[in-house]
Scaffold this active site. Sequence first.
Site, PDB file in Angstrom:
ATOM      1  N   PHE A 193       0.804  -1.214   0.000  1.00 26.75           N
ATOM      2  CA  PHE A 193       0.000   0.000   0.000  1.00 26.75           C
ATOM      3  C   PHE A 193       0.843   1.273   0.000  1.00 26.75           C
ATOM      4  CE2 PHE A 193       0.826  -0.081   4.541  1.00 26.75           C
ATOM      5  CZ  PHE A 193       0.714   1.246   4.956  1.00 26.75           C
ATOM      6  N   LYS A 194       2.096   1.171   0.425  1.00 25.52           N
ATOM      7  CA  LYS A 194       2.953   2.353   0.466  1.00 25.52           C
ATOM      8  C   LYS A 194       3.173   2.943  -0.935  1.00 25.52           C
ATOM      9  CE  LYS A 194       3.721   1.379   4.866  1.00 25.52           C
ATOM     10  NZ  LYS A 194       5.021   1.072   5.438  1.00 25.52           N
TER      11      LYS A 194
END
Length: 476
Positions: free
Chosen positions: A103-104
């Site tokens: 998700f980063k």
Amino acid sequence: MTPSSFEDILLGGLAPDGGLVVPEAYPRCDPTLIESWRGLTYAELAFAILKLYVSDWPESSLRALIDKSYTLMAFGTREVTPLKTLDEQYCLLRLSNGPSLAFKDIAMQLLGNLFEYVLLKRGEHLNILGATSGDTGSAAEYAMRGKRGVRVFMLSPDGKMSRFQTAQMFSLLDNNIFNIALDGVFDDAQDLVKAVSADLVFKDRYAIGTVNSINWARVLAQVVYYFKGYFAATKAVPTDRVDLHTDVSKPQEVSFSVPSGNFGNILAGHIARQMGLPIRRLVLATNENNVLDEFFKTGRYRPRLSQETRQTTSPSMDISKASNFERFMFDLLDRDPEQTRNLWAKIDEQGYFDVAGDPRWQMQVERFGMVSGSSSHRLRLETIRQFYHRYGEVIDPHTADGVAVAKAYAEPGIPMICLETAQPAKFPDTIVEALGHAPSVPAGFQELSQRPQRFCRMPRDLAMLKSYIRSHAPAR
């Protein structure tokens, strides 16, 4: 102290005095405005939200950089963060479609383009210093590799990430990428990053910036997918039914379950809620390193020492000092900087603070919709197994922690949106233990473990870290 512009916030990471940057106020969006964003693409939605905070940039420049970041090529889907409805109660918001499978990437892809744009405009360079427990490092490096004017120095706890995470980072051989395997845990790496940033002379001379969620720009970029997830999980509300004065019809609420380590992901949800997004509950899920869960249940916040931080099978959450928690406490204390400083001074003096006796604590936590729980190795294995058999989906261990904790807070009629944090291929050992077979590996990563790796090992030594930066980065 506050930086004078968004560019200073972006490049500096921390404020000039070494503190965390927060906006003077969160822009409040009425239900009609929020509903008007429902049909926007991800890039259009990001622009609508970010321009509320970035008022000192030409809108055309901001829009172009956002469009450049959220593409089919980068994320493999035009939706960027597609939502899968599992049943009448649960949804899975897929946040791991980017180049590092976590998700980063969603914030990092934008930060990479923002950094390059500002540095080229100013004719400057930037040395990014970061700490990672697994996913931030690879997301930052994939976003910054080859960017003009940018070098990345990434600290990671030696031997404490998954083999896949380690190979993702250490196999990047670009000339502007420097991986440092630190003798310690994530909190030690994060402490060193803060210590370097606190040396204002060194920071200025070597143009040190950050990409951890202590950088406000990264947190801001993550706010967008809460709005996107909300729209995907709810139906449109006719605008003629929204009445702010009589409250005849309230927009539908949702809850989010968020695996949490450094508190940046769930802080973005808190900000979305403060902006007016109808979030009923923000469910904070920890693993065995349950410092944050302990706080929300007792009012006592005691960061653990390095030797107390446990190495678990959801390693990206093996964090006991959550940097972004200070931003949340600032809001909880009615945005009183002196009270916030006093609490962190207590941590320095006695190792903890306790606000259970403050009547605002429980009232504010409830007002912010924040609840919590913790998971364990046994529970995450069981959750991965149950999720697979019920929905035919393989989830990674961190997402499993979030799903496990969400069950205690599910309410009829309120969609529970579970944030997926990474693809299961990054944690094959745990998936094999849970399901008896390995997860599928996305195209382009099958030979990852055979690629040559480049990194250096380093003890927890501030002087040595500064010396390493000096030898690999030009001074101003």
